[in-house]
Motif scaffolding. Sequence first.
Motif, PDB file in Angstrom:
ATOM      1  N   UNK A 149       0.391  -1.218   0.345  1.00 50.35           N
ATOM      2  CA  UNK A 149      -0.186   0.151  -0.472  1.00 50.35           C
ATOM      3  C   UNK A 149       1.132   1.426  -0.097  1.00 50.35           C
ATOM      4  N   UNK A 150       0.275   2.269  -0.754  1.00 57.43           N
ATOM      5  CA  UNK A 150       1.250   3.260  -0.511  1.00 57.43           C
ATOM      6  C   UNK A 150       0.529   4.613   0.111  1.00 57.43           C
ATOM      7  N   UNK A 151       1.390   5.449   0.238  1.00 54.53           N
ATOM      8  CA  UNK A 151       0.901   6.372   1.282  1.00 54.53           C
ATOM      9  C   UNK A 151      -0.700   7.086   0.590  1.00 54.53           C
ATOM     10  N   UNK A 152      -0.406   7.307  -0.601  1.00 48.99           N
ATOM     11  CA  UNK A 152      -1.760   7.446  -0.627  1.00 48.99           C
ATOM     12  C   UNK A 152      -2.740   6.600  -0.268  1.00 48.99           C
ATOM     13  N   UNK A 153      -2.635   5.805  -0.657  1.00 44.62           N
ATOM     14  CA  UNK A 153      -3.931   4.509  -0.490  1.00 44.62           C
ATOM     15  C   UNK A 153      -4.058   4.452   1.162  1.00 44.62           C
ATOM     16  N   UNK A 154      -2.752   4.595   2.193  1.00 40.65           N
ATOM     17  CA  UNK A 154      -3.096   4.933   3.711  1.00 40.65           C
ATOM     18  C   UNK A 154      -4.748   6.446   3.745  1.00 40.65           C
ATOM     19  N   UNK A 155      -3.841   7.447   3.072  1.00 44.51           N
ATOM     20  CA  UNK A 155      -4.499   8.117   3.707  1.00 44.51           C
ATOM     21  C   UNK A 155      -5.998   8.072   3.124  1.00 44.51           C
ATOM     22  N   UNK A 156      -5.728   7.727   1.860  1.00 42.36           N
ATOM     23  CA  UNK A 156      -7.370   7.546   1.469  1.00 42.36           C
ATOM     24  C   UNK A 156      -8.417   6.617   2.669  1.00 42.36           C
ATOM     25  N   UNK A 157      -7.448   5.589   3.160  1.00 40.89           N
ATOM     26  CA  UNK A 157      -8.291   4.282   4.116  1.00 40.89           C
ATOM     27  C   UNK A 157      -8.867   5.339   5.101  1.00 40.89           C
ATOM     28  N   UNK A 158      -7.209   6.146   5.909  1.00 39.40           N
ATOM     29  CA  UNK A 158      -8.161   6.560   7.207  1.00 39.40           C
ATOM     30  C   UNK A 158      -8.989   7.679   6.636  1.00 39.40           C
ATOM     31  N   UNK A 159      -9.426   8.571   5.239  1.00 40.39           N
ATOM     32  CA  UNK A 159     -10.258  10.181   5.378  1.00 40.39           C
ATOM     33  C   UNK A 159     -11.593   9.350   5.431  1.00 40.39           C
ATOM     34  N   UNK A 160     -11.370   7.983   4.819  1.00 43.12           N
ATOM     35  CA  UNK A 160     -12.713   7.039   4.570  1.00 43.12           C
ATOM     36  C   UNK A 160     -13.488   6.661   5.657  1.00 43.12           C
ATOM     37  N   UNK A 161     -12.440   6.307   6.492  1.00 40.47           N
ATOM     38  CA  UNK A 161     -13.066   5.524   8.085  1.00 40.47           C
ATOM     39  C   UNK A 161     -13.424   7.135   8.332  1.00 40.47           C
ATOM     40  N   UNK A 162     -12.486   8.340   8.797  1.00 42.94           N
ATOM     41  CA  UNK A 162     -13.504   9.540   9.310  1.00 42.94           C
ATOM     42  C   UNK A 162     -14.269  10.361   8.565  1.00 42.94           C
ATOM     43  N   UNK A 163     -14.897   9.761   7.519  1.00 45.28           N
ATOM     44  CA  UNK A 163     -16.017  10.985   6.475  1.00 45.28           C
ATOM     45  C   UNK A 163     -16.887   9.253   7.467  1.00 45.28           C
ATOM     46  N   UNK A 164     -16.967   8.354   7.199  1.00 47.35           N
ATOM     47  CA  UNK A 164     -17.945   7.210   8.011  1.00 47.35           C
ATOM     48  C   UNK A 164     -18.909   7.516   9.360  1.00 47.35           C
ATOM     49  N   UNK A 165     -17.257   7.702   9.977  1.00 48.88           N
ATOM     50  CA  UNK A 165     -17.539   7.452  11.767  1.00 48.88           C
ATOM     51  C   UNK A 165     -18.471   8.699  11.849  1.00 48.88           C
ATOM     52  N   UNK A 166     -17.607  10.243  10.843  1.00 46.87           N
ATOM     53  CA  UNK A 166     -18.568  11.363  11.456  1.00 46.87           C
ATOM     54  C   UNK A 166     -20.030  11.758  10.666  1.00 46.87           C
ATOM     55  N   UNK A 167     -20.411  10.946   9.976  1.00 44.74           N
ATOM     56  CA  UNK A 167     -21.382  10.758   9.613  1.00 44.74           C
ATOM     57  C   UNK A 167     -22.515  10.112  10.057  1.00 44.74           C
ATOM     58  N   UNK A 168     -22.447   8.791  10.911  1.00 40.66           N
ATOM     59  CA  UNK A 168     -22.112   8.362  11.904  1.00 40.66           C
ATOM     60  C   UNK A 168     -22.560   9.505  12.641  1.00 40.66           C
TER      61      UNK A 168
END
Length: 223
Positions: free
Chosen positions: A20-39
Amino acid sequence: MPICGPLVPGVAGSLRSSYPSADDGRVIRSSLLVVVASLALGALTSWAQGVLPDALASFANSPSGWTLLTVLLVAAARPSIAVGSVLGVASFVSLVLGYQLGSAVRGLTYDPTLWGVVGVIAGPFVGAAAAAIVGRRVLPAVLGAGALAGVLVSDGIYGLTVVADSTSPVYWTLCLVAGTVLVLVVAARLRSVAAGGLLLATAAAATGVLSLGYGVLNAGFSG
């Protein structure tokens, strides 16, 4: 050794590409944050219906309310347009599920089917538009801003006409103002007459199309 030597960089590059690249990690982190914040925000929306003053209460019970939350969360992640479209679905659906959870905690029953379907259909467009606005490409930014302005303006028009007797005009007026400001800010940033004209045309078209559907959506939501 000379024969094998040239193969080593290729093998090493192949091995590096499998990690996984650094960009992949950033996408995963931002996706989790978006989901948690949305809930969390979805649950708070259910609670806010009984807390917000009458002037702003419609925020917790309108399409523009969840659209604004989705736009802010996706834009904060600054994803590509493709990733933004996926995050738009994830955010919108998570808002709906969070609302259901918040309602259940309050002892209320809420069926998320209608707005869950709306989130799956509209989420990609909302997320892509949010990503486009914070991006650097002119045409996507124009189309994205126009579409989101249409969401705000059409919801404001609906509120000030169809449900004017049962709701405060304050929130709906703020929707109209926010949609207009969005168009003006993006147009000023573009500094192009042609792009500004396309932005206005997109906003007008989005307002017209969405105005046709808001009656059905709001009726389904209130029912």
